[in-house]
Design a protein around this motif. Structure first.
Motif, PDB file in Angstrom:
ATOM      1  N   HIS A 263      28.910  73.740  33.019  1.00 32.65           N
ATOM      2  CA  HIS A 263      29.228  73.260  34.370  1.00 32.65           C
ATOM      3  C   HIS A 263      28.071  72.397  34.881  1.00 32.65           C
ATOM      4  CE1 HIS A 263      32.656  76.036  34.655  1.00 32.65           C
ATOM      5  NE2 HIS A 263      31.856  76.952  34.135  1.00 32.65           N
ATOM      6  N   ASN A 264      27.513  71.583  33.994  1.00 23.92           N
ATOM      7  CA  ASN A 264      26.313  70.821  34.337  1.00 23.92           C
ATOM      8  C   ASN A 264      26.600  69.438  34.913  1.00 23.92           C
ATOM      9  OD1 ASN A 264      24.677  72.915  33.223  1.00 23.92           O
ATOM     10  ND2 ASN A 264      25.023  72.086  31.171  1.00 23.92           N
ATOM     11  N   ASN A 265      27.770  68.877  34.624  1.00 26.98           N
ATOM     12  CA  ASN A 265      28.061  67.499  35.009  1.00 26.98           C
ATOM     13  C   ASN A 265      29.463  67.388  35.601  1.00 26.98           C
ATOM     14  OD1 ASN A 265      25.650  65.931  33.898  1.00 26.98           O
ATOM     15  ND2 ASN A 265      26.305  67.045  32.072  1.00 26.98           N
ATOM     16  N   PRO A 266      29.663  66.415  36.497  1.00 36.23           N
ATOM     17  CA  PRO A 266      31.014  66.210  37.048  1.00 36.23           C
ATOM     18  C   PRO A 266      31.967  65.752  35.942  1.00 36.23           C
ATOM     19  CG  PRO A 266      29.551  64.410  37.668  1.00 36.23           C
ATOM     20  CD  PRO A 266      28.690  65.460  37.046  1.00 36.23           C
ATOM     21  N   LYS A 267      33.235  66.071  36.105  1.00 39.38           N
ATOM     22  CA  LYS A 267      34.224  65.748  35.078  1.00 39.38           C
ATOM     23  C   LYS A 267      34.523  64.253  35.091  1.00 39.38           C
ATOM     24  CE  LYS A 267      38.299  67.762  32.976  1.00 39.38           C
ATOM     25  NZ  LYS A 267      39.264  68.877  33.027  1.00 39.38           N
ATOM     26  N   THR A 268      34.356  63.628  33.916  1.00 37.40           N
ATOM     27  CA  THR A 268      34.630  62.195  33.758  1.00 37.40           C
ATOM     28  C   THR A 268      35.370  61.989  32.441  1.00 37.40           C
ATOM     29  OG1 THR A 268      32.478  61.871  32.700  1.00 37.40           O
ATOM     30  CG2 THR A 268      32.593  61.477  35.070  1.00 37.40           C
ATOM     31  N   LYS A 269      35.856  60.774  32.235  1.00 32.97           N
ATOM     32  CA  LYS A 269      36.558  60.483  30.988  1.00 32.97           C
ATOM     33  C   LYS A 269      36.081  59.166  30.376  1.00 32.97           C
ATOM     34  CE  LYS A 269      40.780  63.174  31.605  1.00 32.97           C
ATOM     35  NZ  LYS A 269      42.261  63.145  31.547  1.00 32.97           N
ATOM     36  N   PRO A 270      34.808  59.115  29.985  1.00 34.88           N
ATOM     37  CA  PRO A 270      34.335  57.911  29.309  1.00 34.88           C
ATOM     38  C   PRO A 270      34.883  57.859  27.880  1.00 34.88           C
ATOM     39  CG  PRO A 270      32.646  59.590  29.264  1.00 34.88           C
ATOM     40  CD  PRO A 270      33.761  60.142  30.104  1.00 34.88           C
ATOM     41  N   ASN A 271      34.922  56.675  27.309  1.00 37.14           N
ATOM     42  CA  ASN A 271      35.249  56.564  25.895  1.00 37.14           C
ATOM     43  C   ASN A 271      34.103  57.161  25.078  1.00 37.14           C
ATOM     44  OD1 ASN A 271      37.606  54.867  26.480  1.00 37.14           O
ATOM     45  ND2 ASN A 271      36.072  53.305  27.005  1.00 37.14           N
ATOM     46  N   VAL A 272      34.426  57.650  23.910  1.00 38.59           N
ATOM     47  CA  VAL A 272      33.411  58.220  23.009  1.00 38.59           C
ATOM     48  C   VAL A 272      33.526  57.516  21.664  1.00 38.59           C
ATOM     49  CG1 VAL A 272      32.633  60.279  21.787  1.00 38.59           C
ATOM     50  CG2 VAL A 272      33.437  60.470  24.161  1.00 38.59           C
ATOM     51  N   VAL A 273      32.435  56.876  21.240  1.00 36.32           N
ATOM     52  CA  VAL A 273      32.408  56.162  19.958  1.00 36.32           C
ATOM     53  C   VAL A 273      31.261  56.731  19.120  1.00 36.32           C
ATOM     54  CG1 VAL A 273      32.003  53.957  18.812  1.00 36.32           C
ATOM     55  CG2 VAL A 273      33.433  54.054  20.868  1.00 36.32           C
ATOM     56  N   ILE A 274      31.612  57.255  17.945  1.00 29.09           N
ATOM     57  CA  ILE A 274      30.631  57.897  17.074  1.00 29.09           C
ATOM     58  C   ILE A 274      30.507  57.114  15.774  1.00 29.09           C
ATOM     59  CG2 ILE A 274      30.029  60.011  15.821  1.00 29.09           C
ATOM     60  CD1 ILE A 274      31.755  61.549  17.853  1.00 29.09           C
ATOM     61  N   PHE A 275      29.293  56.717  15.460  1.00 29.33           N
ATOM     62  CA  PHE A 275      28.998  56.122  14.159  1.00 29.33           C
ATOM     63  C   PHE A 275      28.340  57.187  13.287  1.00 29.33           C
ATOM     64  CE2 PHE A 275      29.296  52.194  16.591  1.00 29.33           C
ATOM     65  CZ  PHE A 275      29.809  51.278  15.674  1.00 29.33           C
ATOM     66  N   ILE A 276      28.997  57.576  12.211  1.00 27.43           N
ATOM     67  CA  ILE A 276      28.349  58.402  11.192  1.00 27.43           C
ATOM     68  C   ILE A 276      27.938  57.435  10.088  1.00 27.43           C
ATOM     69  CG2 ILE A 276      28.525  60.369   9.638  1.00 27.43           C
ATOM     70  CD1 ILE A 276      30.767  61.465  11.353  1.00 27.43           C
ATOM     71  N   LEU A 277      26.656  57.185   9.980  1.00 31.94           N
ATOM     72  CA  LEU A 277      26.144  56.113   9.129  1.00 31.94           C
ATOM     73  C   LEU A 277      25.734  56.650   7.762  1.00 31.94           C
ATOM     74  CD1 LEU A 277      24.015  54.347  11.870  1.00 31.94           C
ATOM     75  CD2 LEU A 277      26.250  53.632  10.998  1.00 31.94           C
ATOM     76  N   GLU A 278      26.384  56.131   6.744  1.00 35.33           N
ATOM     77  CA  GLU A 278      26.145  56.567   5.372  1.00 35.33           C
ATOM     78  C   GLU A 278      24.671  56.452   4.993  1.00 35.33           C
ATOM     79  OE1 GLU A 278      26.261  58.072   1.949  1.00 35.33           O
ATOM     80  OE2 GLU A 278      28.294  57.756   2.733  1.00 35.33           O
ATOM     81  N   SER A 279      24.049  57.612   4.720  1.00 30.46           N
ATOM     82  CA  SER A 279      22.684  57.674   4.170  1.00 30.46           C
ATOM     83  C   SER A 279      21.630  56.998   5.042  1.00 30.46           C
ATOM     84  CB  SER A 279      22.666  57.050   2.766  1.00 30.46           C
ATOM     85  OG  SER A 279      23.610  57.665   1.936  1.00 30.46           O
ATOM     86  N   TYR A 280      21.911  56.815   6.328  1.00 36.35           N
ATOM     87  CA  TYR A 280      21.019  56.068   7.225  1.00 36.35           C
ATOM     88  C   TYR A 280      19.951  57.027   7.768  1.00 36.35           C
ATOM     89  CZ  TYR A 280      20.426  51.844  10.122  1.00 36.35           C
ATOM     90  OH  TYR A 280      19.983  50.674  10.696  1.00 36.35           O
ATOM     91  N   ALA A 281      19.069  57.442   6.885  1.00 31.50           N
ATOM     92  CA  ALA A 281      18.162  58.537   7.180  1.00 31.50           C
ATOM     93  C   ALA A 281      17.100  58.184   8.214  1.00 31.50           C
ATOM     94  CB  ALA A 281      17.487  59.000   5.895  1.00 31.50           C
ATOM     95  N   LYS A 282      16.520  59.214   8.766  1.00 34.37           N
ATOM     96  CA  LYS A 282      15.450  59.059   9.752  1.00 34.37           C
ATOM     97  C   LYS A 282      14.293  58.241   9.188  1.00 34.37           C
ATOM     98  CE  LYS A 282      11.850  61.883  11.894  1.00 34.37           C
ATOM     99  NZ  LYS A 282      11.288  63.249  11.994  1.00 34.37           N
ATOM    100  N   GLU A 283      14.045  58.367   7.895  1.00 32.96           N
ATOM    101  CA  GLU A 283      12.918  57.677   7.262  1.00 32.96           C
ATOM    102  C   GLU A 283      12.944  56.175   7.484  1.00 32.96           C
ATOM    103  OE1 GLU A 283      11.015  56.951   2.779  1.00 32.96           O
ATOM    104  OE2 GLU A 283      12.747  58.274   3.043  1.00 32.96           O
ATOM    105  N   TYR A 284      14.128  55.592   7.649  1.00 36.16           N
ATOM    106  CA  TYR A 284      14.258  54.137   7.685  1.00 36.16           C
ATOM    107  C   TYR A 284      14.092  53.542   9.083  1.00 36.16           C
ATOM    108  CZ  TYR A 284      16.647  55.399   3.322  1.00 36.16           C
ATOM    109  OH  TYR A 284      16.978  55.934   2.102  1.00 36.16           O
ATOM    110  N   ILE A 285      13.917  54.377  10.119  1.00 38.93           N
ATOM    111  CA  ILE A 285      13.963  53.885  11.499  1.00 38.93           C
ATOM    112  C   ILE A 285      12.610  54.103  12.176  1.00 38.93           C
ATOM    113  CG2 ILE A 285      15.247  53.955  13.666  1.00 38.93           C
ATOM    114  CD1 ILE A 285      17.497  55.395  12.126  1.00 38.93           C
TER     115      ILE A 285
END
Length: 642
Positions: A263-285
């Motif tokens: 119950h932390n935030n008011p109810k909204t309906k934004p779009n949700v876009v998720i990129f699951i990036l193949e092998s895009y490890a933390k090491e590279y960023i």
């Protein structure tokens, strides 16, 4: 005397089995040569001591594979020394041995992606690929040297086998011949049983993969001790989904809180876009490596770095599995994979409360995008279980001119297709894209050759290309009406080719970037708490103000409730829970190690100096595992199943 005691036959049998031990040891040394940066062996003495311990695991595999060969070699069949029968034994020996032996060579390369010896679940992933022939041809081209080494070893093995032959002897058909043969057969059978089990102690269970860890000072060394046929045999018919009774329900509800409500935030309906990036490890960023203190560090993701300046990022994020399909269940349904993948277990075909089902109930259009042939990686099948409204794959893209020749449509055109398809949808929508280009065989479109830094390993230019594809996507998407009312998530599925030794440490193998971006920069900053893929689902529900109960083993990364930041994963044949100041390794029943959170190589076991924090961490691990197993097996993966 020799005719009824058959000494020459037995000597040749032991010679032939000895050859198998020799070539398994050669394969072990080659495995290390290909994975020196991942398998940490610090001295020549340790190298040979670990190789010595590996003989026990080689024995089990070799005896399994050669059981029929041994039986036919020693039973008094009268025709044992005849040329035709020996020729039959030759083909039996090499057909069975070389098929099994080849799996070791597969792991010379595959180990770089899984950080584990291949197991039965490796075949589950392959079953979902419709372009197996093309993938094999690409593998042949890219890793010809592995095939060369395999055929070289096979040639030498056959050559040495033929150097020692059994010469025909007319068998003595006396009672001594049969009695002695049967007695020796029974003796060899007893030895083989002991060899397969690991010893002759009645109290000892047969050796398993976890036993390789008994001899190591670094978790990665257990994979040097093991061999791949052993790993396949020991996991082939094993269902690791077993209920455990370690704590009471009140402890689970208190420490895990499997049914969440925010119950932390008011109810909204934004779009949700998720990129699951193949092998895009933390090491590279670079943005995720500012506190790693890696000498001469270089990143290869300039766009993600720039996006991170306006996002909420978690620099201690972990994958909850080690394959692509594991990431799909972790990110979208909050279901991690441990020893065996949930998606390849007997249990995924049930009602699963997930980000998909909840947003659908809130009126969202839901879709999944993956540029590979439809069904690849098992995404289509699991997507249907989760209940996506739409699946967009290579079939729907319908332009093979943009096919990369191996896995799927190049990222750049497929990301643009993603944007165009979303722009035709009515808000609110939830869409997930799983990328393909940052992957073996590490190629990019011909027109971009030389555009991105080659870096220090083949993966680096692929990361540069995928990063460029993301930049083009965001540049196009920001012109669309839906863009400003969207939450974007970027996360990797798992790690890949490692360059920096820091990421070769056990606790850094599976680190991944986790990033939340909104155009209005509502969520912004750098968070160094423990975070994991299964936290993304509850975090997004918290962000949109979803106020109903829902089932989740993760936690909202925005919430300061009583569930403290943690990571639960499986590595080196043990469960691992990280929270607070410690890392707990757990064998399924009890803690077997506690390590300081900064001991990334798990070198200094503190279990003999237990503290109250350690004891609580062990209890949390028990509670998590118990609830996980019970809910999956009893099909209680919704908030209604309390």
């Amino acid at each position: 005397m020799n005719r009824f005691l058959r000494f020459s036959e037995y000597k040749v049998l032991f010679y032939r089995l000895g050859l198998a031990f020799l070539f398994y040891m050669i394969a072990r040394f080659l495995f290390f040569a290909y994975n020196t940066s991942l398998v940490k062996i610090n001295s020549v003495g340790d190298f040979f001591m670990l190789a010595y311990h590996g003989i026990a695991f080689d024995t089990t595999a070799i005896l399994y594979i050669n059981a029929l060969f041994i039986v036919l070699s020693v039973l008094p069949l009268v025709i044992n020394t005849k040329k035709g029968f020996q020729k039959f034994l030759f083909y039996l020996y090499f057909i069975t041995n070389l098929i099994a032996y080849a799996t070791n060579f597969v792991d010379f390369i595959y180990y770089k992606y899984t950080f584990n010896r291949s197991t039965r679940t490796s075949f589950d992933t392959l079953e979902n690929e419709s372009n197996k022939t093309l993938l094999l041809l690409n593998f042949l081209r890219e890793y010809w040297h592995v095939f060369f080494l395999f055929f070289l070893c096979a040639f030498l093995w056959i050559y040495l086998y033929k150097k020692v032959k059994i010469h025909y002897q007319k068998p003595s058909l006396s009672i001594k011949y049969f009695v002695m043969s049967i007695l020796i057969f029974l003796g060899l059978t007893t030895l083989c049983i002991g060899g397969i089990r690991g010893d002759f102690k009645k109290s000892t269970r047969p050796i398993n993969m976890v036993d390789a860890s008994r001899y190591v000072s670094d978790a990665s060394q257990s994979d040097f001790v093991l061999n791949t046929p052993f790993a396949l045999f020991r996991t082939w018919d094993v269902d690791s989904f077993q209920k455990v009774n370690l704590v009471n329900k009140a402890t689970i509800d208190d420490l895990i809180v499997p049914i969440k409500q925010y119950h932390n935030n008011p109810k909204t309906k934004p779009n949700v876009v998720i990129f699951i990036l193949e092998s895009y490890a933390k090491e590279y960023i670079s943005a995720f490596n500012k506190d790693t203190n890696i000498p001469n560090y270089k990143g290869y993701s300039p766009f993600v770095d720039s996006l991170a300046q306006h996002s909420l990022i978690f620099t201690h994020g972990y994958a909850n599995g080690y394959k692509s399909i594991h990431a799909m269940s972790s990110v979208l349904a909050g279901i991690p994979s441990f020893k065996d993948a949930f998606t390849s277990s007997p249990y995924p075909k049930q009602k699963i409360e997930s980000l998909v089902s909840i947003l659908k109930s809130e009126g969202y259009d839901t879709s999944f995008f993956h540029g590979a042939p439809n069904g690849s990686m098992g995404f289509l099948g699991f997507g249907n279980i989760l209940g996506f409204d739409h699946y967009y794959g290579k079939n729907e893209y319908n332009n093979d001119a943009d096919f990369d020749g191996s896995w799927g449509i190049w990222d750049e055109p497929f990301f643009q297709y993603f944007n165009k398809t979303l722009s035709q949808k009515k808000s609110p929508f939830m869409a997930t894209l799983f990328s393909v280009s940052s992957h073996e065989p590490y190629v990019i479109p011909e027109k971009y050759k030389g555009k991105f830094p080659m870096g220090d390993n083949p993966m680096h230019q692929c990361i540069g290309y995928s990063d460029f594809s993301l930049r083009k996507f965001f540049n196009a998407a920001k012109k669309e009406a839906w863009y400003n009312n969207t939450i974007f998530v970027l996360v990797a599925d798992h790690n890949n080719l490692i360059y920096y030794p820091e990421y070769g440490k056990d606790q850094n193998f599976h680190t991944v970037p986790i990033l939340f971006f909104t155009p209005n920069e509502k969520y912004k900053g750098v968070n160094k708490d423990w975070a994991q893929q299964i936290d993304i689902y509850p975090t997004l529900l918290d962000m949109i103000g979803y106020d109903k109960p829902f089932r989740s083993w993760g936690r909202s990364l925005l919430s300061n409730d009583k569930i403290k930041p943690f990571v639960m994963r499986y590595s080196s044949d043990t469960y691992q829970m990280m929270s607070g100041n410690y890392i707990c390794t757990f064998d399924g029943e009890k803690a077997v190690g506690f390590y300081d959170k900064d001991d990334k190589e798990l070198k200094h076991n503190l279990i003999s100096h237990r503290t109250a924090e350690m004891n609580l961490l062990e209890t949390r691990c028990k509670a998590f595992l118990q609830d996980y197993m019970e809910r999956i097996i009893d099909k209680k993966l919704t908030s209604k199943d309390k």
